[in-house]
Design a protein around this motif. Structure first.
Motif, PDB file in Angstrom:
ATOM      1  N   LEU A 283       0.879  -0.992   0.227  1.00 27.40           N
ATOM      2  CA  LEU A 283       0.004   0.030   0.006  1.00 27.40           C
ATOM      3  C   LEU A 283       0.773   1.045  -0.005  1.00 27.40           C
ATOM      4  O   LEU A 283       0.567   2.464  -0.788  1.00 27.40           O
ATOM      5  CB  LEU A 283      -0.876   0.061   1.449  1.00 27.40           C
ATOM      6  N   SER A 284       1.966   1.257   0.770  1.00 27.16           N
ATOM      7  CA  SER A 284       2.741   2.274   0.806  1.00 27.16           C
ATOM      8  C   SER A 284       3.301   2.616  -0.251  1.00 27.16           C
ATOM      9  O   SER A 284       3.674   3.835  -0.879  1.00 27.16           O
ATOM     10  CB  SER A 284       3.846   2.167   1.968  1.00 27.16           C
ATOM     11  N   ILE A 285       4.049   1.471  -1.032  1.00 24.82           N
ATOM     12  CA  ILE A 285       4.698   1.629  -2.295  1.00 24.82           C
ATOM     13  C   ILE A 285       4.025   2.152  -3.351  1.00 24.82           C
ATOM     14  O   ILE A 285       4.250   2.941  -4.333  1.00 24.82           O
ATOM     15  CB  ILE A 285       5.362   0.315  -2.655  1.00 24.82           C
ATOM     16  N   ASN A 293       5.445   9.366 -14.634  1.00 24.98           N
ATOM     17  CA  ASN A 293       6.682   8.730 -15.077  1.00 24.98           C
ATOM     18  C   ASN A 293       7.757   9.603 -15.552  1.00 24.98           C
ATOM     19  O   ASN A 293       8.486   9.203 -16.420  1.00 24.98           O
ATOM     20  CB  ASN A 293       6.125   7.639 -15.974  1.00 24.98           C
ATOM     21  N   LYS A 294       7.706  10.762 -14.517  1.00 23.09           N
ATOM     22  CA  LYS A 294       8.756  11.430 -15.079  1.00 23.09           C
ATOM     23  C   LYS A 294      10.194  10.888 -14.437  1.00 23.09           C
ATOM     24  O   LYS A 294      11.129  11.560 -15.288  1.00 23.09           O
ATOM     25  CB  LYS A 294       8.542  12.905 -14.468  1.00 23.09           C
ATOM     26  N   ALA A 300      10.988   2.393 -11.372  1.00 21.00           N
ATOM     27  CA  ALA A 300      11.463   1.028 -11.414  1.00 21.00           C
ATOM     28  C   ALA A 300      11.933   0.431 -10.230  1.00 21.00           C
ATOM     29  O   ALA A 300      11.653  -0.824  -9.769  1.00 21.00           O
ATOM     30  CB  ALA A 300      12.831   0.923 -12.333  1.00 21.00           C
ATOM     31  N   GLN A 301      12.684   1.015  -9.357  1.00 21.84           N
ATOM     32  CA  GLN A 301      13.035   0.709  -8.038  1.00 21.84           C
ATOM     33  C   GLN A 301      11.684   0.458  -7.172  1.00 21.84           C
ATOM     34  O   GLN A 301      11.423  -0.663  -6.321  1.00 21.84           O
ATOM     35  CB  GLN A 301      13.762   1.929  -7.298  1.00 21.84           C
ATOM     36  N   LEU A 302      10.502   1.344  -7.369  1.00 22.15           N
ATOM     37  CA  LEU A 302       9.428   0.815  -6.605  1.00 22.15           C
ATOM     38  C   LEU A 302       8.604  -0.403  -7.046  1.00 22.15           C
ATOM     39  O   LEU A 302       8.111  -1.227  -6.155  1.00 22.15           O
ATOM     40  CB  LEU A 302       8.428   2.086  -6.875  1.00 22.15           C
ATOM     41  N   MET A 303       8.955  -0.553  -8.246  1.00 21.40           N
ATOM     42  CA  MET A 303       8.312  -1.950  -8.936  1.00 21.40           C
ATOM     43  C   MET A 303       9.069  -3.303  -8.299  1.00 21.40           C
ATOM     44  O   MET A 303       8.506  -4.177  -8.082  1.00 21.40           O
ATOM     45  CB  MET A 303       8.751  -1.891 -10.424  1.00 21.40           C
TER      46      MET A 303
END
Length: 331
Positions: A283-285, A293-294, A300-303
């Protein structure tokens, strides 16, 4: 005591009248009392004058008069006699006596001299023991439980059919001693059970019980309930009569339910603690994503973090499923 001829003397009178055991003389033909001593007066409740107006039938249970008359006919022809009869006091109280009888001549009449020893307590105790023994035999034959009668002095044990019915032990000679019983208690339970029994006898307890595992003929163990009554001779334990019931299914079902409850508690703990961590992370991520997508590198790190949290959640779900299958397999 043999009395063949009664002599009228002071010495005899004193011996007869003051003797602590009830005694009397009755006429053989009429059955009337001719003389009674003080102990008989005290025991039966009649005065001496009242006694001399009665016959020996008046101190008997009416239901036994037929047997009394037959006994007189068969045994009073000059024959010494000893036997146990039920007598009745003036107030109707009945009690057992052991009679000693001899033929005598008293004041010119053919008579019988009687000594009546009170054995009421002994007879009633014997009758009670016989009744209890009969009940034990009936119970031993009709129940599927294992009934045992253990001699605590010799260590010998008598079993009913329950020993073979429950545990499939058939060799009676091998099973009739205390050592065999101790050897077949589960090693983890043996010392505790033996100590409990010894402490019960040390403390003069009349009842004892224990639950433990006992070995069957095939080497497996069953949970049993053992309850017994202990008899003492003074301060020494001499006999133990007990009943062993097969409670194996009940105990194992209880243990299974206990295990299921433990598993359910684990599932509850997983749901309330472990599963919360990856869910909170996901939920936090999700809230940190750059929807425009700036910053592609950050997204990508979040993914990657989202993927790791999802894997953790999947692992926890599999753990819950495994626990649920364990419960299902035990049912």
């Amino acid at each position: 005591m043999t009395v063949r001829k009664v002599k009228h003397s002071v010495q005899y009178e004193r011996l007869f009248y003051d003797h602590p055991i009830p005694m009397w003389i009755y006429e053989k033909d009429t059955l009337h009392f001719l003389s009674v001593n003080n102990a008989a007066v005290n025991k039966y409740g009649y005065s001496r004058r009242e006694f001399l107006q009665l016959t020996i039938k008046d101190i008997r249970d009416p239901g036994e008069l037929k047997y009394l008359m037959n006994n007189i006919k068969d045994r009073c022809d000059g024959v010494d006699y000893r036997g146990i009869w039920k007598h009745r006091q003036k107030d109707g109280t009945e009690f057992f006596v052991e009679l000693y009888a001899h033929s005598v001549t008293y004041r010119g009449k053919e008579a019988r001299f009687i000594m009546a020893k009170d054995v009421d307590d002994q007879v009633k105790a014997a009758n009670k023991a016989t009744e209890q023994g009969s009940r034990y035999e009936v119970l031993a034959q009709t129940t599927n439980d294992a009934i045992y009668d253990r001699n605590l002095l010799t260590g010998e044990i008598a079993w009913n059919h329950g020993l073979s019915t429950i545990f499939h032990h058939h060799n009676a000679k091998a099973n009739d001693n205390l050592h065999w019983w101790k050897d077949n208690i589960h090693p983890e339970d043996s010392q505790k059970v033996v100590n409990m029994m010894e402490n019960a006898m040390l403390n003069k307890q009349h009842y004892w019980s224990a639950e433990y595992r006992f070995r069957c003929a095939d080497g497996t163990y069953k949970y049993i309930s053992d309850r017994a009554s202990i008899t003492y001779n003074g301060t020494v334990a001499v006999r133990m009569i007990g009943i062993i019931q097969d409670i194996d299914n009940h105990v194992r079902q209880a243990k299974k339910l206990e295990e299921q409850n433990r598993t359910l508690k684990e599932i509850t703990w997983i749901n309330s603690h472990e599963i919360r961590r990856p869910v909170v992370s996901i939920l936090s991520i999700a809230q940190l994503f750059d929807v425009n997508n700036k910053d592609a590198q950050f997204n990508a790190q979040l993914m990657d973090w989202l993927h790791q949290s999802t894997l953790q959640l999947d692992e926890i779900i599999h753990k819950i499923e495994k626990k649920a299958r364990e419960i299902h397999n035990d049912v």
